[in-house]
Every structure is written in structure tokens, then in C-alpha cells.
Design an enzyme around this catalytic site. Structure first.
Site, PDB file in Angstrom:
ATOM      1  N   GLU A  50       2.685  -7.415   7.989  1.00 14.21           N
ATOM      2  CA  GLU A  50       3.071  -5.998   7.906  1.00 14.21           C
ATOM      3  C   GLU A  50       4.142  -5.783   6.836  1.00 14.21           C
ATOM      4  O   GLU A  50       4.855  -4.790   6.869  1.00 14.21           O
ATOM      5  CB  GLU A  50       3.558  -5.499   9.269  1.00 14.21           C
ATOM      6  CG  GLU A  50       2.478  -5.493  10.346  1.00 14.21           C
ATOM      7  CD  GLU A  50       1.304  -4.585   9.987  1.00 14.21           C
ATOM      8  OE1 GLU A  50       1.543  -3.418   9.639  1.00 14.21           O
ATOM      9  OE2 GLU A  50       0.162  -5.062  10.077  1.00 14.21           O
ATOM     10  N   ARG A  79      -3.586  -8.583 -20.676  1.00 14.09           N
ATOM     11  CA  ARG A  79      -4.547  -8.252 -21.736  1.00 14.09           C
ATOM     12  C   ARG A  79      -3.966  -7.272 -22.764  1.00 14.09           C
ATOM     13  O   ARG A  79      -4.512  -7.137 -23.864  1.00 14.09           O
ATOM     14  CB  ARG A  79      -5.889  -7.763 -21.179  1.00 14.09           C
ATOM     15  CG  ARG A  79      -5.842  -6.472 -20.454  1.00 14.09           C
ATOM     16  CD  ARG A  79      -7.182  -6.143 -19.813  1.00 14.09           C
ATOM     17  NE  ARG A  79      -8.199  -5.726 -20.773  1.00 14.09           N
ATOM     18  CZ  ARG A  79      -8.241  -4.535 -21.368  1.00 14.09           C
ATOM     19  NH1 ARG A  79      -7.289  -3.639 -21.134  1.00 14.09           N
ATOM     20  NH2 ARG A  79      -9.211  -4.223 -22.199  1.00 14.09           N
ATOM     21  N   ASP A 113      -9.917   1.853 -24.489  1.00 14.11           N
ATOM     22  CA  ASP A 113     -10.159   1.684 -23.057  1.00 14.11           C
ATOM     23  C   ASP A 113     -10.063   2.998 -22.305  1.00 14.11           C
ATOM     24  O   ASP A 113      -9.293   3.877 -22.687  1.00 14.11           O
ATOM     25  CB  ASP A 113      -9.074   0.777 -22.436  1.00 14.11           C
ATOM     26  CG  ASP A 113      -9.236  -0.675 -22.804  1.00 14.11           C
ATOM     27  OD1 ASP A 113     -10.321  -1.058 -23.273  1.00 14.11           O
ATOM     28  OD2 ASP A 113      -8.256  -1.427 -22.614  1.00 14.11           O
ATOM     29  N   PRO A 135       0.818  -1.222   0.000  1.00 16.24           N
ATOM     30  CA  PRO A 135       0.000   0.000   0.000  1.00 16.24           C
ATOM     31  C   PRO A 135       0.846   1.263   0.000  1.00 16.24           C
ATOM     32  O   PRO A 135       0.358   2.337  -0.355  1.00 16.24           O
ATOM     33  CB  PRO A 135      -0.845  -0.114   1.273  1.00 16.24           C
ATOM     34  CG  PRO A 135      -0.249  -1.220   2.075  1.00 16.24           C
ATOM     35  CD  PRO A 135       0.563  -2.073   1.160  1.00 16.24           C
TER      36      PRO A 135
HETATM   37  N1  ADE Z   1      -0.821  -5.080  -0.101  1.00 20.59           N
HETATM   38  C1  ADE Z   1      -1.708  -4.650   0.823  1.00 20.59           C
HETATM   39  N2  ADE Z   1      -2.439  -3.632   0.362  1.00 20.59           N
HETATM   40  C2  ADE Z   1      -2.017  -3.387  -0.908  1.00 20.59           C
HETATM   41  C3  ADE Z   1      -2.379  -2.444  -1.903  1.00 20.59           C
HETATM   42  N3  ADE Z   1      -3.337  -1.531  -1.724  1.00 20.59           N
HETATM   43  N4  ADE Z   1      -1.723  -2.490  -3.090  1.00 20.59           N
HETATM   44  C4  ADE Z   1      -0.752  -3.390  -3.279  1.00 20.59           C
HETATM   45  N5  ADE Z   1      -0.371  -4.290  -2.382  1.00 20.59           N
HETATM   46  C5  ADE Z   1      -0.985  -4.297  -1.199  1.00 20.59           C
END
Ligand code: ADE
Length: 233
Positions: free
Chosen positions: A117, A159, A174, A90
Site C-alpha cells: 500500500e 531515449r 513523436d 497511482p
Molecule cells: N504504483 C502502483 N500503481 C502505479 C501507477 N499507476 N503509477 C505509478 N506507480 C504505481
């Protein structure tokens, strides 16, 4: 050259949906190769341990670097040209259509799926010297691990490979396709038969056969939609 994708994960079965539909066919036709590796095959203790408590304290567990080092060394030892190692996280850079296009041009993608984590930070740092390393997020929300993000990225990339979509479903129109004018990133509505359904008619312009009018109608729909849904607040 055929794109090779290696995925390293503690849940190899998570990747089985890639055997279905468009992506399954692409793999069967040799348009890309998928190799899924179980991280726990690179542990050497009885419990096949991959995680441990974080230095400095805090909640959750962090993945230990040794199994990752072994697994990644083995994948890189194949000697494929110019590998990219992708760490889904994230806190990565946003995954976009432009990044999908970039990955689709490469010949070897290695996706290292962390859980808990995340992975000890020394792993990404170590491999930066040996390969191109990208830490990538698929959106501003937190998943339980990188596997779902790997599925998303693989589908978006594969794709785009030549031969995967039929001519009738080119990716060039797209949403977010590189050729779209600024302000028209989102593709507008589409319609098919019947021309009238539950009292609702297909927009007349689409039945007109006038391609210039259709093009400008679509562009305007796209502009309105993009403004409504993506205007900076
Ligand atoms: N792992 C946990 N959350 C994630 C996200 N939003 N994007 C990529 N990998 C992740």
C-alpha cells in the site's frame, strides 16, 4: 554530464530488461548510468522486514520508513548535483512526455519503488527538504508496485538523451513531442515497403516526393486521430 539513475526496490531483478536493446546500448556507451539497490540491504532484522500494518487500520501493508531513510541517505550522500527523487504511485501527478523531457535534462534521478500500500508518508515529506521530490503516476490503474512504472519512466527519459536515438529516428516527430501543434498530439500512421500489400496501397501522397503536401497530409491525419481518440467527452 552523464545522467545517473538510482533505483531502490525490493526486486532488483525487475530492472534487468533495461540491459536489452536501445537502453542496454545506451548504458554500454556511457550515455547514462543505472544503479539498482536492494532495499532489504538496509534492514537489520533476521527477516529483512520492510513492511508493517497500517496505523489507523485498513487492508494491506505499508513500507516502514527506516530502510528507505538509510537507502536514500546513502544514495544522496554521493553528493550528485540537484537530485530528483521520484516516488511512483497511482496518486502521483501524471507522467507525460513533458515530464520525461524535464527528467532528461537532470543529472541525477532516484526512483524509490514502493510495493504493497505504498511507503510511510513521512519518507517523501522528509526528503522534500533535501531534494526535489516528485510523486508520479504512469496512468489511472493500479500496479502491484512501482517497478514497472520505473521501467516505463526510464525508457521514456533515456531515449531522449543526446546520442541514444540515431539521427534517422529523432524524437522530434513523436506523439506528444513538444513541437507538435495543439490538436495534433497523436502521430498519424506510417508506412514502408512494399507499396502494395494484400490489395492495400500506401497513400499516394507519401510516394509523391512533394514534401509540403506530405507535411500537410500528416498534419491532417494527426488532427483527425487526435480528435477521434483524445477529444474531451
Ligand atoms: N504504483 C502502483 N500503481 C502505479 C501507477 N499507476 N503509477 C505509478 N506507480 C504505481
Amino acid at each position: 554530464m552523464t545522467l545517473r539513475i538510482d533505483v531502490i526496490t525490493v526486486f532488483p531483478q525487475y530492472l534487468t530488461p533495461l540491459e536489452l536493446s536501445l537502453l542496454g546500448r545506451a548504458q554500454e556507451s556511457g550515455l547514462y548510468e543505472l544503479h539498482v539497490k536492494d532495499l532489504r540491504d538496509h534492514t537489520h532484522d533476521r527477516h529483512r522486514t520492510v513492511d508493517d500494518t497500517p496505523y489507523g487500520g485498513g487492508p494491506g501493508m505499508v513500507m516502514r520508513p527506516e530502510p528507505w531513510g538509510e537507502a536514500l541517505d546513502q544514495v544522496l550522500a554521493r553528493g550528485e548535483a540537484e537530485p530528483v527523487i521520484i516516488f511512483p504511485t497511482p496518486s502521483g501527478v501524471p507522467f507525460t512526455q513533458a515530464l520525461a523531457e524535464e527528467f532528461a535534462e537532470r543529472s541525477h534521478l532516484v526512483i524509490a519503488c514502493g510495493r504493497y500500500e505504498g511507503i510511510d508518508a513521512r519518507v517523501a515529506e522528509h526528503y522534500r527538504a533535501l531534494a526535489e521530490v516528485r510523486e508520479v503516476s504512469i496512468g489511472d490503474y493500479v500496479l502491484a508496485g512501482g517497478e514497472a512504472a520505473a521501467l516505463v519512466m526510464i525508457e521514456a527519459v533515456v531515449r531522449l538523451l543526446p546520442g541514444v536515438l540515431g539521427n534517422s529516428q529523432s524524437a522530434s516527430d513523436d506523439s506528444f513531442a513538444p513541437g507538435r501543434a495543439p490538436g495534433t498530439e497523436l502521430e498519424g500512421p506510417n508506412y514502408t515497403k512494399p507499396p502494395s500489400w494484400r490489395g492495400m496501397e500506401v497513400p499516394e501522397v507519401l510516394l509523391s516526393g512533394d514534401h509540403a503536401r506530405i507535411r500537410s497530409w500528416r498534419e491532417e491525419e494527426s488532427r483527425v486521430l487526435t480528435q477521434q481518440r483524445r477529444a474531451e467527452a
